[in-house]
Scaffold this motif. Structure first.
Motif, short mmCIF file in Angstrom:
data_model
loop_
_atom_site.label_atom_id
_atom_site.label_comp_id
_atom_site.label_asym_id
_atom_site.label_seq_id
_atom_site.Cartn_x
_atom_site.Cartn_y
_atom_site.Cartn_z
N ASN A 264 6.46 9.29 14.43
CA ASN A 264 4.75 9.09 14.20
C ASN A 264 4.15 8.02 13.60
N LEU A 265 4.81 7.41 12.75
CA LEU A 265 4.37 6.21 12.18
C LEU A 265 4.81 4.99 12.65
N ASP A 266 3.67 4.33 13.19
CA ASP A 266 3.74 2.80 13.65
C ASP A 266 4.34 1.83 12.29
N GLY A 267 5.35 1.10 12.58
CA GLY A 267 5.78 -0.08 11.60
C GLY A 267 6.87 0.64 10.46
N VAL B 143 14.00 -2.33 -13.15
CA VAL B 143 13.13 -1.54 -12.59
C VAL B 143 11.86 -2.15 -12.51
N ILE B 144 11.22 -1.95 -11.21
CA ILE B 144 10.00 -2.40 -10.98
C ILE B 144 9.22 -1.31 -11.10
N LYS B 145 8.17 -1.12 -11.78
CA LYS B 145 7.30 0.07 -11.53
C LYS B 145 5.83 -0.56 -11.17
N VAL B 146 5.23 0.33 -10.20
CA VAL B 146 3.81 0.21 -9.79
C VAL B 146 3.05 1.72 -10.02
N ASP B 147 2.08 1.54 -11.00
CA ASP B 147 1.14 2.72 -11.05
C ASP B 147 0.18 2.86 -9.95
N ILE B 148 0.32 4.18 -9.52
CA ILE B 148 -0.56 4.47 -8.16
C ILE B 148 -1.51 5.48 -8.70
N ALA B 149 -2.75 5.21 -8.52
CA ALA B 149 -4.10 6.32 -8.61
C ALA B 149 -4.52 6.84 -7.18
N GLU B 150 -5.07 7.89 -7.44
CA GLU B 150 -5.35 8.49 -5.86
C GLU B 150 -6.07 7.40 -5.00
N SER B 151 -6.84 6.71 -5.71
CA SER B 151 -7.72 5.62 -4.83
C SER B 151 -6.97 4.94 -4.08
N ASP B 152 -5.85 4.42 -4.70
CA ASP B 152 -4.66 3.42 -4.23
C ASP B 152 -4.21 4.20 -2.91
N ILE B 153 -4.28 5.16 -2.73
CA ILE B 153 -3.53 6.01 -1.37
C ILE B 153 -4.36 6.02 -0.14
N THR B 154 -3.79 5.25 0.98
CA THR B 154 -4.33 5.24 2.14
C THR B 154 -3.96 6.35 2.88
N VAL B 155 -4.98 7.05 3.31
CA VAL B 155 -4.67 8.54 4.09
C VAL B 155 -5.01 8.12 5.55
N LEU B 156 -4.05 8.38 6.51
CA LEU B 156 -4.14 8.27 8.01
C LEU B 156 -4.51 9.61 8.61
N THR B 157 -5.75 9.46 9.12
CA THR B 157 -6.30 10.57 9.84
C THR B 157 -5.42 11.00 11.04
N HIS B 158 -5.05 9.80 11.60
CA HIS B 158 -4.23 9.97 12.99
C HIS B 158 -3.07 9.38 13.00
N SER B 159 -1.79 10.02 12.69
CA SER B 159 -0.62 9.42 12.98
C SER B 159 -0.25 8.94 14.22
N THR B 160 0.16 7.47 14.44
CA THR B 160 0.68 7.34 15.81
C THR B 160 2.07 6.84 16.01
N ARG C 251 0.90 -1.00 0.12
CA ARG C 251 0.06 -0.13 -0.21
C ARG C 251 0.81 1.22 0.04
N VAL C 252 0.10 2.33 -0.54
CA VAL C 252 0.91 3.83 -0.39
C VAL C 252 0.20 4.39 0.79
N ILE C 253 1.04 5.29 1.74
CA ILE C 253 0.45 5.96 2.89
C ILE C 253 0.76 7.23 2.58
N ASP C 254 -0.29 7.85 2.86
CA ASP C 254 -0.28 9.54 3.19
C ASP C 254 -0.55 9.47 4.52
N ALA C 255 0.54 10.06 5.35
CA ALA C 255 0.42 10.18 6.75
C ALA C 255 -0.25 11.21 7.30
N GLY C 256 -0.94 11.85 6.56
CA GLY C 256 -2.02 13.00 7.07
C GLY C 256 -1.17 14.09 7.44
N ASN C 257 0.04 14.09 7.37
CA ASN C 257 0.92 15.49 7.74
C ASN C 257 1.40 16.23 6.39
N ARG C 258 1.34 17.52 6.72
CA ARG C 258 1.75 18.65 5.77
C ARG C 258 3.17 19.28 6.18
#
Length: 199
Positions: free
Chosen positions: A132-135, A182-199, A72-79
């Motif tokens: 801030n990010l578990d794992g 090179v291994i390539k994986v195309d990512i769409a916006e729907s593939d990104i998991t957005v974390l609302t609360h990073s721990t 998965r691709v993760i958006d940590a919810g931070n800017r």
């Protein structure tokens, strides 16, 4: 006394030039400068590999005695101060050789945008994730011999306007300067998991 100061100054200049040249590859096309916020890589990774392997999210791809799965691709919810979002990669890497090796986010990964530009490792994203990010596993990391590495790595600072991109991975084994595949994986916006609360 003035003679010693001049000698020390010349020695420092020589060391700086030596360190700068040590950051370039055989072709001289790669250089690196580190600031407190980010790492800027003046290189073009696209086209370095002779062979491309495409995969989807959660699909295992194999190249150069390496299995690679982008779980998965993760958006940590931070800017950051530029309102860029921090992006991380949850990966599984299988080593089919009898030797362990080390990989790092700067040398082995980049994001390719639809306009052909590239996004490289961002130091600030690692500092954020470490606290801030578990794992999260900081770079560099070791892939065990005849074994598997699994964890969250990264990251990248991506602008709000970037909705899709391609995750690119060089499976270099113990030869970080050699990138036959090179291994390539195309990512769409729907593939990104957005974390609302990073721990």
């Amino acid at each position: 006394m003035r003679k010693y100061k001049l000698t020390a100054l010349l020695l420092c200049a020589a060391m700086a030039i030596s360190a700068a040249s040590g950051c370039s590859d055989d072709t001289g096309s790669r250089s690196m400068s580190v600031t407190s916020q980010s790492t800027t890589v003046n290189q073009n990774n696209e086209g370095r590999a002779d062979h491309e392997v495409s995969a989807a999210v959660s699909e295992k791809a194999s190249a150069n005695k390496t299995g690679f799965t982008l779980n998965r691709v993760i958006d940590a919810g931070n800017r950051n101060e530029k309102n860029e979002r921090f992006i991380y990669l949850d990966v599984t890497i299988d080593n089919t050789t009898d030797k362990e090796y080390e990989l790092n986010i700067l040398n082995n990964f980049y994001l390719l945008l639809s306009d052909g530009s590239e996004i490289h490792y961002h130091v600030g994203s690692q500092l954020y994730a470490t606290n801030n990010l578990d794992g999260y596993i900081p770079s560099p990391f070791t892939v065990p011999a005849s074994g598997q590495f699994s964890g969250i790595i990264g990251g990248f600072a991506v602008g709000e306007d970037v909705k899709d991109f391609t995750v690119c991975f060089f499976p270099t084994l113990n030869e970080p300067d050699k990138t036959p595949d090179v291994i390539k994986v195309d990512i769409a916006e729907s593939d990104i998991t957005v974390l609302t609360h990073s721990t």
